[in-house]
Scaffold this motif. Structure first.
Motif, PDB file in Angstrom:
ATOM      1  N   GLY A   1       0.967  -1.240  -0.054  1.00 16.95           N
ATOM      2  CA  GLY A   1      -0.064   0.134  -0.191  1.00 16.95           C
ATOM      3  C   GLY A   1       0.525   1.519  -0.131  1.00 16.95           C
ATOM      4  O   GLY A   1       0.325   2.441   0.552  1.00 16.95           O
ATOM      5  N   THR A   2       1.772   1.641  -0.041  1.00 18.32           N
ATOM      6  CA  THR A   2       3.039   2.499  -0.368  1.00 18.32           C
ATOM      7  C   THR A   2       4.392   2.327  -1.182  1.00 18.32           C
ATOM      8  O   THR A   2       4.306   0.811  -1.453  1.00 18.32           O
ATOM      9  N   LEU A   3       4.593   3.227  -2.186  1.00 15.57           N
ATOM     10  CA  LEU A   3       5.746   2.639  -2.630  1.00 15.57           C
ATOM     11  C   LEU A   3       6.608   3.208  -2.374  1.00 15.57           C
ATOM     12  O   LEU A   3       7.919   2.973  -2.506  1.00 15.57           O
ATOM     13  N   SER A   4       6.741   3.907  -1.099  1.00 14.33           N
ATOM     14  CA  SER A   4       8.149   4.255  -0.529  1.00 14.33           C
ATOM     15  C   SER A   4       8.667   3.308  -0.158  1.00 14.33           C
ATOM     16  O   SER A   4       7.968   2.366   0.771  1.00 14.33           O
ATOM     17  N   THR A   5      10.248   3.072  -0.523  1.00 14.36           N
ATOM     18  CA  THR A   5      10.729   1.771   0.240  1.00 14.36           C
ATOM     19  C   THR A   5      10.609   0.936   2.576  1.00 14.36           C
ATOM     20  O   THR A   5      10.359  -0.019   2.780  1.00 14.36           O
ATOM     21  N   HIS A   6      10.378   2.418   3.049  1.00 18.92           N
ATOM     22  CA  HIS A   6      10.786   2.414   3.860  1.00 18.92           C
ATOM     23  C   HIS A   6       9.291   1.735   4.693  1.00 18.92           C
ATOM     24  O   HIS A   6       9.647   0.782   5.337  1.00 18.92           O
ATOM     25  N   GLY A   7       8.353   2.549   3.681  1.00 23.38           N
ATOM     26  CA  GLY A   7       6.653   1.448   3.750  1.00 23.38           C
ATOM     27  C   GLY A   7       6.874  -0.026   3.581  1.00 23.38           C
ATOM     28  O   GLY A   7       6.401  -0.289   4.800  1.00 23.38           O
ATOM     29  N   ILE A   8       7.482  -0.060   2.400  1.00 23.07           N
ATOM     30  CA  ILE A   8       7.344  -1.253   2.006  1.00 23.07           C
ATOM     31  C   ILE A   8       8.339  -2.659   3.422  1.00 23.07           C
ATOM     32  O   ILE A   8       7.100  -3.260   4.114  1.00 23.07           O
ATOM     33  N   VAL A   9       9.192  -2.124   4.052  1.00 26.48           N
ATOM     34  CA  VAL A   9       9.829  -2.578   4.620  1.00 26.48           C
ATOM     35  C   VAL A   9       8.988  -2.374   6.036  1.00 26.48           C
ATOM     36  O   VAL A   9       8.977  -3.272   6.694  1.00 26.48           O
TER      37      VAL A   9
END
Lengths: 404, 164
Positions: A196-204
């Motif tokens: 639900g997010t493009l941010s790599t930090h969000g994915i982690v």
């Protein structure tokens, strides 16, 4: 919250200095890691082929790459008479710079905890921040944008050399990169849909909370497999190294390059392997997530991250040592007729499953409908393939009759 | 604000110079590369306006796909070196006139529409997620129509290329 906490209360000179420090750290790390990656690859391939590998420079030959680098600097810098001077010089830098940039979005550390709003931060010099160079809102799209620019380095190098083998090599390279970028992008879409997010930090952060939070079924099998294959092709690594197939193209796009310009291409290639491994760990294997045993809380995630990256580096070397090179038509067949349809189908099924959860439809109904649709789509695709093959054969027989 | 203005000045200069060089150079591959420079600096301007998603799309679509295919064709069909004397067409004054009229009309339209606008003190932050929401709600029909159009163009190109 969105974005690096360091920017929340304005930017002062301390923040700028900290960012400069992070950039410098990433730069130095990548350079040193590349040095050891080349050694690692030569050593492991040597072991797999029952050879010794580099063992003279330094303990276990560790300094071999360093010695090679120094040697490259002192070699004569040849420039073919037919070449385009400016572009010939520009191309290696395009390759090397893009190799550095993609690593900026990889989170390399920070303790990620499940359900925490502001997770995965570390405190550097009294400032709370993410342990990654940048966390742009577009996140993982940066990787795709950068890898599309990386094509230019190879393509221009081949063209600017002003001779036919490099040109052929670079044409292969760009066609290959464009074809597999589609599959690469589609497999990233699955991860982005789930997180639900493009941010790599969000994915982690979405994968924080141990092994059960990793997206095993949804992205762990099909999208990960597609990503791994597409990434190998994107990196021009064996078994997809048609770009520099020695038997057919002399040395491929860098045939005419020598000295430090050649070294830059070499550097870019190995650096891209490290970056791609890091991206795979980030997207599919929880990034720096892992159990924290004792003592330094901030150290363990980074250790886990590098351990996971090392596994993938080994996998890439393993590919090189064991798999024979594909033929060009096989490469295109795999990219366009296998990977892309497979990924599109998976995305359809996956999106349907996500939607039925949101709409509270009965799971059994959703599965049956999904299966029927998937089988129908596959049948259509197969029909299209066989129609294409028949048309191709018909064309060839006509040509044979006319020619014979 | 000052830093933003300086950055805008630099990027705008690069854009303008590359654009002029693109139409004046005699080497067709160089012209394509100057066009890449123009497109890239436009992307940089989008970043300056905090429209990261538009910037990335610019890079992915124009630089990563369109220009690569363009260069591809040029490299394969032209002789090595890419030097072409006939690149400047004899009807360039007409083209210049059309370009001038277009630029004038666009400038006039922009000034007329937004010339007296001022930036608000509390700007609305418009994130990538909001762009996605807008595309798939307000502009859904336009988006789907564009997709179908592109698909049709794709199939058409394959049909044209195969009928040889």
């Amino acid at each position: 919250m969105f974005g690096d906490p360091i920017y929340r209360d304005g930017v002062d000179w301390g923040d700028v200095a900290l960012m400069g420090f992070k950039v410098l750290l990433a730069f130095v790390f990548l350079l040193v890691a590349t040095m050891f990656m080349v050694w690692f690859e030569r050593k492991v391939v040597g072991d797999m082929q029952n050879r010794i590998g580099p063992n003279v420079a330094g303990p276990w030959g560790l300094l071999q790459t360093f010695a090679d680098g120094v040697k490259f600097f002192f070699k004569e810098d040849l420039k073919p008479a037919n070449s385009d001077p400016l572009i010939f010089r520009l191309a290696p830098y395009l390759s090397a710079v893009t190799a550095f940039v993609a690593f900026a979005i990889v989170p390399v550390g920070g303790v990620f905890r499940e359900g925490e709003i502001d997770t995965g931060t570390v405190t550097l010099f009294g400032k709370e921040t993410y342990l990654q160079v940048a966390d742009p809102p577009i996140g993982i799209l940066l990787l795709l944008a950068v890898s599309s620019i990386a094509v230019y380095g190879v393509m221009l190098a081949g063209w600017a050399s002003g001779s036919k083998y490099p040109l052929l090599g670079s044409v292969r390279a760009s066609a290959q990169a464009i074809s597999y970028e589609a599959a690469l992008g589609l497999s990233v879409v699955a991860v982005v849909l789930l997180a639900g997010t493009l941010s790599t930090h969000g994915i982690v952060a979405e994968q924080a909370g141990g092994l059960r939070s990793w997206f095993w079924l949804a992205t762990g099998v099909v999208p990960f497999g597609v990503f791994l294959i597409a990434a190998t092709a994107e990196l021009n690594r064996p078994p997809f190294d048609l770009v520099e197939a020695e038997q057919e193209l002399v040395g491929g796009f860098h045939t005419e390059y020598s000295s430090i310009r050649f070294a830059l291409f070499f550097l870019a290639e190995f650096m891209n392997v490290i970056t791609m491994s890091a991206i795979m760990v980030t997207l599919f294997f929880g990034g720096p997530a892992g159990p924290i045993f004792f003592g330094l809380d901030w150290l363990w995630p980074t250790v886990w991250f590098f351990a996971k990256v090392l596994v993938f580096l080994f996998v890439f070397v393993w590919f090189r040592a064991t798999l024979p090179r594909l033929r060009y038509d096989q490469l295109m067949h795999l990219g366009w007729k296998v990977l892309i349809p497979m990924m599109l189908g998976w995305l359809l099924v996956f999106a349907a499953i996500r939607q039925h959860r949101l709409d509270n439809v009965d799971t059994a109904v959703a599965i049956v409908v999904g299966l029927v649709l998937a089988i129908g789509a596959t049948a259509l695709l197969m029909a299209a393939f066989s129609a294409g093959d028949r048309a191709y054969e018909r064309e060839n027989t006509i040509k044979d009759e006319v020619g014979g | 604000m000052i830093a933003q203005n300086i950055a805008f000045g630099i990027i705008a200069t690069v854009t303008a110079v590359s654009a002029v060089l693109m139409v004046t150079t005699r080497n067709v591959v160089h012209a394509a590369l100057y066009l890449v420079a123009v497109l890239a600096s436009l992307g940089a301007l989008y970043v300056l306006l905090t429209a990261e998603f538009v910037a990335t799309t610019q890079f992915l679509v124009y630089i990563g796909a369109v220009m690569v295919l363009f260069l591809f064709g040029v490299m394969l069909t032209r002789a090595p070196g890419g030097e072409t004397q006939s690149l400047t067409a004899t009807s360039w004054p007409v083209a210049f006139g059309v370009a001038a009229i277009l630029a004038g009309a666009l400038t006039w339209a922009l000034l007329d529409q937004f010339g007296s606008d001022e930036l608000s003190e509390n700007p609305v932050v418009f994130r990538t997620a909001d762009v996605g929401d807008e595309i798939f709600s307000t502009y859904l029909i336009a988006f789907e129509a564009a997709s179908v159009l592109l698909l049709a163009a794709l199939i058409g190109a394959i049909v044209l290329a195969r009928k040889d």
